[in-house]
Design a protein around this motif. Structure first.
Motif, PDB file in Angstrom:
ATOM      1  N   VAL A 117     -18.343 -50.162 -15.057  1.00  0.00           N
ATOM      2  CA  VAL A 117     -18.570 -50.735 -16.147  1.00  0.00           C
ATOM      3  C   VAL A 117     -20.054 -51.816 -15.840  1.00  0.00           C
ATOM      4  CG1 VAL A 117     -18.042 -52.385 -17.677  1.00  0.00           C
ATOM      5  CG2 VAL A 117     -16.311 -50.653 -17.089  1.00  0.00           C
ATOM      6  N   LYS A 118     -19.940 -52.405 -14.727  1.00  0.00           N
ATOM      7  CA  LYS A 118     -21.276 -53.278 -14.488  1.00  0.00           C
ATOM      8  C   LYS A 118     -22.566 -52.268 -14.219  1.00  0.00           C
ATOM      9  CE  LYS A 118     -22.587 -57.057 -11.564  1.00  0.00           C
ATOM     10  NZ  LYS A 118     -22.146 -58.091 -10.361  1.00  0.00           N
ATOM     11  N   ALA A 119     -22.311 -51.356 -13.406  1.00  0.00           N
ATOM     12  CA  ALA A 119     -23.652 -50.429 -12.938  1.00  0.00           C
ATOM     13  C   ALA A 119     -24.048 -49.746 -14.450  1.00  0.00           C
ATOM     14  CB  ALA A 119     -22.878 -49.678 -11.824  1.00  0.00           C
ATOM     15  N   LEU A 120     -23.058 -49.280 -15.058  1.00  0.00           N
ATOM     16  CA  LEU A 120     -23.730 -48.787 -16.501  1.00  0.00           C
ATOM     17  C   LEU A 120     -24.258 -49.672 -17.306  1.00  0.00           C
ATOM     18  CD1 LEU A 120     -20.672 -46.267 -16.906  1.00  0.00           C
ATOM     19  CD2 LEU A 120     -22.922 -45.419 -16.082  1.00  0.00           C
ATOM     20  N   ARG A 121     -23.635 -50.854 -17.556  1.00  0.00           N
ATOM     21  CA  ARG A 121     -24.235 -51.738 -18.439  1.00  0.00           C
ATOM     22  C   ARG A 121     -25.658 -52.151 -17.721  1.00  0.00           C
ATOM     23  NH1 ARG A 121     -20.647 -55.575 -17.847  1.00  0.00           N
ATOM     24  NH2 ARG A 121     -19.342 -54.831 -19.534  1.00  0.00           N
ATOM     25  N   ASN A 122     -25.766 -52.438 -16.408  1.00  0.00           N
ATOM     26  CA  ASN A 122     -27.141 -52.867 -15.968  1.00  0.00           C
ATOM     27  C   ASN A 122     -27.963 -51.774 -15.854  1.00  0.00           C
ATOM     28  OD1 ASN A 122     -26.012 -55.434 -15.259  1.00  0.00           O
ATOM     29  ND2 ASN A 122     -25.525 -54.808 -13.301  1.00  0.00           N
ATOM     30  N   TRP A 123     -27.776 -50.533 -16.086  1.00  0.00           N
ATOM     31  CA  TRP A 123     -28.633 -49.587 -15.896  1.00  0.00           C
ATOM     32  C   TRP A 123     -29.224 -49.251 -17.572  1.00  0.00           C
ATOM     33  CZ3 TRP A 123     -31.622 -46.358 -13.786  1.00  0.00           C
ATOM     34  CH2 TRP A 123     -32.093 -45.343 -14.259  1.00  0.00           C
ATOM     35  N   ASN A 152     -23.335 -40.514  -9.032  1.00  0.00           N
ATOM     36  CA  ASN A 152     -24.368 -40.647  -9.505  1.00  0.00           C
ATOM     37  C   ASN A 152     -23.780 -41.470 -10.998  1.00  0.00           C
ATOM     38  OD1 ASN A 152     -23.585 -38.650 -11.303  1.00  0.00           O
ATOM     39  ND2 ASN A 152     -24.534 -37.317 -10.250  1.00  0.00           N
ATOM     40  N   PHE A 153     -24.870 -41.867 -11.962  1.00  0.00           N
ATOM     41  CA  PHE A 153     -24.482 -42.445 -13.053  1.00  0.00           C
ATOM     42  C   PHE A 153     -23.580 -41.652 -14.030  1.00  0.00           C
ATOM     43  CE2 PHE A 153     -27.897 -45.100 -12.025  1.00  0.00           C
ATOM     44  CZ  PHE A 153     -27.653 -46.236 -12.023  1.00  0.00           C
ATOM     45  N   ASN A 154     -23.788 -40.166 -14.033  1.00  0.00           N
ATOM     46  CA  ASN A 154     -22.842 -39.459 -14.589  1.00  0.00           C
ATOM     47  C   ASN A 154     -21.558 -39.413 -14.209  1.00  0.00           C
ATOM     48  OD1 ASN A 154     -22.580 -37.432 -16.991  1.00  0.00           O
ATOM     49  ND2 ASN A 154     -22.395 -35.877 -15.268  1.00  0.00           N
ATOM     50  N   ASP A 155     -21.245 -39.397 -12.833  1.00  0.00           N
ATOM     51  CA  ASP A 155     -20.110 -39.530 -12.257  1.00  0.00           C
ATOM     52  C   ASP A 155     -19.313 -40.923 -12.714  1.00  0.00           C
ATOM     53  OD1 ASP A 155     -20.107 -37.270 -10.986  1.00  0.00           O
ATOM     54  OD2 ASP A 155     -20.904 -38.018  -9.029  1.00  0.00           O
ATOM     55  N   LEU A 156     -20.216 -42.059 -12.613  1.00  0.00           N
ATOM     56  CA  LEU A 156     -19.645 -43.338 -13.153  1.00  0.00           C
ATOM     57  C   LEU A 156     -19.034 -43.125 -14.400  1.00  0.00           C
ATOM     58  CD1 LEU A 156     -22.358 -45.858 -11.577  1.00  0.00           C
ATOM     59  CD2 LEU A 156     -19.795 -45.266 -10.566  1.00  0.00           C
ATOM     60  N   ASN A 157     -20.040 -42.563 -15.498  1.00  0.00           N
ATOM     61  CA  ASN A 157     -19.328 -42.683 -16.777  1.00  0.00           C
ATOM     62  C   ASN A 157     -18.078 -41.568 -16.751  1.00  0.00           C
ATOM     63  OD1 ASN A 157     -19.799 -43.087 -19.650  1.00  0.00           O
ATOM     64  ND2 ASN A 157     -20.333 -40.752 -19.641  1.00  0.00           N
ATOM     65  N   ILE A 158     -18.240 -40.638 -16.077  1.00  0.00           N
ATOM     66  CA  ILE A 158     -16.734 -39.875 -16.149  1.00  0.00           C
ATOM     67  C   ILE A 158     -15.548 -40.713 -15.893  1.00  0.00           C
ATOM     68  CG2 ILE A 158     -15.749 -37.829 -14.835  1.00  0.00           C
ATOM     69  CD1 ILE A 158     -18.516 -36.364 -14.969  1.00  0.00           C
ATOM     70  N   TYR A 159     -15.882 -41.359 -14.492  1.00  0.00           N
ATOM     71  CA  TYR A 159     -14.654 -42.213 -14.103  1.00  0.00           C
ATOM     72  C   TYR A 159     -14.273 -43.215 -14.964  1.00  0.00           C
ATOM     73  CZ  TYR A 159     -12.052 -45.185 -11.215  1.00  0.00           C
ATOM     74  OH  TYR A 159     -10.761 -45.885 -10.557  1.00  0.00           O
TER      75      TYR A 159
END
Length: 241
Positions: free
Chosen positions: A69-75, A2-9
């Protein structure tokens, strides 16, 4: 994932250390290690090479970082373009104070009210954009944005002198008004425990009790017992991914 996992990564990648990432995000190191293993298992790929100096990304790890980075920015861009009612979690006293003082507009938020001793447990069930609380806490992704004070004083009914009335206190052991009342009132025989803010306010309004309450309540039904004023600190936290 999920987005939290992406931020952790993303944070592990940028700090090159699970330990540093854990400190930055406010997690236990073991939790981040477990999340990274889960991500690698889900993608069926080794994303970092571990060593005593920290972690170094593999080729696949670099690809996942660019995606994160791209997914979090788009979110974030999507959130900025949508009209979304933000969620706020707080206690009844604080919500009424914030509305009365126009600290926020009720139409902009979906408000959830809990007792002071229930707030932290509620935050383990779901996240809120804003949390306003009398009690400080330390949970992942929540950052302290502001500390302020709620002015308080002892109030009585309009027609009472309050000198012989019982002193009503909230039965919630974490309530700061209860804690301060116990500190200020050595005569415990006058104390009356009530499990409802509304009931306390009604007792005071009818002249059947006095209580330490926010000053914003002073009107035709409530008046100050004396000239003593007190500041009750409260804390505003904001959720950040």
């Amino acid at each position: 994932m999920n987005f939290n996992d992406l931020n952790i990564y993303k944070t592990i990648y940028e700090t090159k250390s699970i330990n540093k990432a854990a400190k930055e995000l406010g997690y236990a190191q073991s939790n981040l290690t477990a999340r990274l293993k889960a991500i690698e298992h889900e993608l069926n790929s080794t994303l970092f090479v571990r060593s005593n100096q920290g972690v170094a990304p593999t080729d696949n790890g670099n690809k996942v970082y660019r995606f994160a980075v791209k997914a979090l920015r788009n979110w974030q861009k999507l959130q900025d373009t949508l009209v979304i009612r933000k969620t706020i979690l707080s206690s009844e006293l604080l919500v009424n104070f914030l509305i009365a003082k126009k600290k926020f507009f009720i139409t902009d938020y979906a408000v959830t009210i809990k007792k002071s001793n229930q707030l932290e447990s509620e935050l383990t069930q779901r996240y809120y954009d804003v949390v306003v609380t009398f009690n400080q806490f330390d949970l992942p992704n929540y950052r302290l944005k502001q500390t302020a004070n709620l002015p308080a004083c002892f109030l009585k009914g309009k027609q009472e002198d309050g000198s012989t009335c019982p002193i009503a206190i909230n039965s919630d052991l974490t309530c700061p008004f209860r804690k301060l009342t116990l500190k200020l009132c050595p005569d415990k025989t006058r104390l009356l425990e009530i499990d409802s803010l509304e009931t306390i306010m009604q007792l005071v309004k009818r002249g059947e009790a006095v209580a330490l309450l926010p000053q914003y309540l002073i009107d035709n039904d409530y008046q100050k017992v004396n000239d003593h004023n007190f500041n009750i600190p409260y804390y505003c936290y904001q959720y950040q991914i």
